[in-house]
Write a protein that holds these residues in place. Sequence first.
Motif, PDB file in Angstrom:
ATOM      1  N   GLU A  25     -24.850   2.306  76.891  1.00 26.25           N
ATOM      2  CA  GLU A  25     -25.461   3.624  77.040  1.00 26.25           C
ATOM      3  C   GLU A  25     -24.371   4.694  77.013  1.00 26.25           C
ATOM      4  O   GLU A  25     -23.200   4.421  77.305  1.00 26.25           O
ATOM      5  N   ALA A  26     -24.766   5.927  76.723  1.00 31.67           N
ATOM      6  CA  ALA A  26     -23.811   7.035  76.661  1.00 31.67           C
ATOM      7  C   ALA A  26     -23.042   7.181  77.966  1.00 31.67           C
ATOM      8  O   ALA A  26     -21.831   7.435  77.958  1.00 31.67           O
ATOM      9  N   VAL A  27     -23.711   6.989  79.098  1.00 34.26           N
ATOM     10  CA  VAL A  27     -23.045   7.150  80.398  1.00 34.26           C
ATOM     11  C   VAL A  27     -21.978   6.084  80.626  1.00 34.26           C
ATOM     12  O   VAL A  27     -21.058   6.287  81.422  1.00 34.26           O
TER      13      VAL A  27
ATOM     14  N   PRO B 174     -17.600  10.581  82.969  1.00 33.06           N
ATOM     15  CA  PRO B 174     -18.647  11.579  83.230  1.00 33.06           C
ATOM     16  C   PRO B 174     -18.260  13.004  82.826  1.00 33.06           C
ATOM     17  O   PRO B 174     -19.083  13.742  82.288  1.00 33.06           O
ATOM     18  N   ASP B 175     -16.996  13.398  83.069  1.00 32.60           N
ATOM     19  CA  ASP B 175     -16.596  14.760  82.701  1.00 32.60           C
ATOM     20  C   ASP B 175     -16.561  14.942  81.183  1.00 32.60           C
ATOM     21  O   ASP B 175     -16.904  16.003  80.671  1.00 32.60           O
ATOM     22  N   ALA B 176     -16.188  13.895  80.448  1.00 31.43           N
ATOM     23  CA  ALA B 176     -16.187  13.971  78.983  1.00 31.43           C
ATOM     24  C   ALA B 176     -17.623  14.059  78.462  1.00 31.43           C
ATOM     25  O   ALA B 176     -17.919  14.843  77.551  1.00 31.43           O
ATOM     26  N   LEU B 177     -18.528  13.283  79.063  1.00 31.34           N
ATOM     27  CA  LEU B 177     -19.934  13.322  78.675  1.00 31.34           C
ATOM     28  C   LEU B 177     -20.513  14.716  78.936  1.00 31.34           C
ATOM     29  O   LEU B 177     -21.188  15.285  78.071  1.00 31.34           O
ATOM     30  N   ALA B 178     -20.218  15.281  80.107  1.00 29.69           N
ATOM     31  CA  ALA B 178     -20.721  16.618  80.439  1.00 29.69           C
ATOM     32  C   ALA B 178     -20.158  17.669  79.482  1.00 29.69           C
ATOM     33  O   ALA B 178     -20.887  18.572  79.039  1.00 29.69           O
TER      34      ALA B 178
END
Length: 162
Positions: free
Chosen positions: A46-48, A53-57
């Motif tokens: 999954e993307a998460v 998390p900071d890169a995903l955000a």
Amino acid sequence: TSEMCMAAAKMLHLNLQFLLAVASFLRAFAADDSRFCTSTELKEVEAVDAMAPDALAALMGLYGQGPAGSFLRGRHGTTHYRLQQPVQEGGKLAVCAHGIGTSMKLFDDLVQPLLDEGLSVLRYDYFGNGWSVANDPYPKYTEEVFLNQLEDLLTYVVGRSF
């Protein structure tokens, strides 16, 4: 200047060499050549789980939405890809790979015409581009890494879908 022309010519030469290597790889892959094998278990994630998390955000803020498509963890990182198939399956596969510094969104307007022609369309982001993440924080863009990424993706997708 002549230095800029020489640099551009060298870049074009390197791009041509890479495209020839990809063509050779695809011929061998299509022939099921045993020289190509993955040394890492391929796993859809999954993307998460694909990035911090900071890169995903940050990417969600940049693109204004989450990623469309899937993520595959392979030898050199996690590849973001999207496989779209025509209404009548069973045709050929078109693989769309963008240039450095862009993303698979580059092909948004090309997908539907390819689907209308009966082709399945596989597009993906190179490591460090779009939503794909390299294991190395400073990815090396070598022929081996590009070919391994494509091989991992084709091994996983072709084995499941075609």
